[in-house]
Design a protein around this motif. Sequence first.
Motif, PDB file in Angstrom:
ATOM      1  N   ARG A   5      93.693  26.199 -28.845  1.00  0.00           N
ATOM      2  CA  ARG A   5      93.616  25.319 -30.010  1.00  0.00           C
ATOM      3  C   ARG A   5      94.986  24.836 -30.467  1.00  0.00           C
ATOM      4  NH1 ARG A   5      89.676  29.339 -33.150  1.00  0.00           N
ATOM      5  NH2 ARG A   5      87.848  29.066 -31.843  1.00  0.00           N
ATOM      6  N   GLY A   6      96.037  25.264 -29.770  1.00  0.00           N
ATOM      7  CA  GLY A   6      97.389  24.865 -30.126  1.00  0.00           C
ATOM      8  C   GLY A   6      98.072  25.782 -31.121  1.00  0.00           C
ATOM      9  N   ASN A   7      97.436  26.911 -31.439  1.00  0.00           N
ATOM     10  CA  ASN A   7      98.027  27.875 -32.369  1.00  0.00           C
ATOM     11  C   ASN A   7      99.032  28.769 -31.647  1.00  0.00           C
ATOM     12  OD1 ASN A   7      96.290  27.103 -34.562  1.00  0.00           O
ATOM     13  ND2 ASN A   7      94.666  28.204 -33.513  1.00  0.00           N
ATOM     14  N   PRO A   8     100.182  29.057 -32.260  1.00  0.00           N
ATOM     15  CA  PRO A   8     101.151  29.951 -31.624  1.00  0.00           C
ATOM     16  C   PRO A   8     100.572  31.351 -31.459  1.00  0.00           C
ATOM     17  CG  PRO A   8     102.038  29.036 -33.680  1.00  0.00           C
ATOM     18  CD  PRO A   8     100.632  28.572 -33.559  1.00  0.00           C
ATOM     19  N   MET A   9     100.813  31.942 -30.309  1.00  0.00           N
ATOM     20  CA  MET A   9     100.353  33.301 -30.043  1.00  0.00           C
ATOM     21  C   MET A   9     101.409  34.282 -30.535  1.00  0.00           C
ATOM     22  SD  MET A   9      97.424  32.814 -28.819  1.00  0.00           S
ATOM     23  CE  MET A   9      97.076  34.526 -28.519  1.00  0.00           C
ATOM     24  N   PRO A  10     100.971  35.480 -30.929  1.00  0.00           N
ATOM     25  CA  PRO A  10     101.937  36.467 -31.417  1.00  0.00           C
ATOM     26  C   PRO A  10     102.805  37.020 -30.293  1.00  0.00           C
ATOM     27  CG  PRO A  10      99.735  37.418 -31.377  1.00  0.00           C
ATOM     28  CD  PRO A  10      99.594  35.967 -31.019  1.00  0.00           C
ATOM     29  N   GLN A  11     103.912  37.616 -30.699  1.00  0.00           N
ATOM     30  CA  GLN A  11     104.770  38.285 -29.735  1.00  0.00           C
ATOM     31  C   GLN A  11     103.950  39.305 -28.966  1.00  0.00           C
ATOM     32  OE1 GLN A  11     108.283  38.596 -32.893  1.00  0.00           O
ATOM     33  NE2 GLN A  11     108.554  39.930 -31.166  1.00  0.00           N
ATOM     34  N   GLY A  12     104.320  39.507 -27.712  1.00  0.00           N
ATOM     35  CA  GLY A  12     103.648  40.525 -26.931  1.00  0.00           C
ATOM     36  C   GLY A  12     103.552  40.169 -25.470  1.00  0.00           C
ATOM     37  N   LEU A  13     102.833  41.019 -24.762  1.00  0.00           N
ATOM     38  CA  LEU A  13     102.647  40.898 -23.321  1.00  0.00           C
ATOM     39  C   LEU A  13     101.337  40.169 -23.033  1.00  0.00           C
ATOM     40  CD1 LEU A  13     103.977  41.887 -20.657  1.00  0.00           C
ATOM     41  CD2 LEU A  13     102.431  43.847 -20.775  1.00  0.00           C
TER      42      LEU A  13
END
Length: 112
Positions: free
Chosen positions: A63-71
């Motif tokens: 949806r174009g939302n930034p994903m959180p930090q992580g693997l």
Amino acid sequence: MPNPFTPNNDLMNDYCQFTFPGLYYEKATINIYNMHNILVKKIEVETGLLAKENSIWDGTDSRGNPMPQGLYLYIIEVDGEIVCNGTVTIACLLYTSPSPRDLSTPRMPSSA
């Protein structure tokens, strides 16, 4: 491919570039999963000169939302066959450029 990458619009390592056998000659699907095995992004890569340009992930979901930090896990499929897989890390999300005032104001050391 930078690993980790930092999609924070600072113009350095802002996306992950994927490569795979037959990059310019075969259509592929890049599936990106979070650590809960949930598909967060599906990237369709067509053949031709723009294939490399289209085989990037900017750290956003479908949806174009930034994903959180992580693997994150990725699987690259060509003709239904897995040709590459691995992990990629989002290391940083936030970037705030300093204001001109912040750059011109000398800072005094803080006392403990």
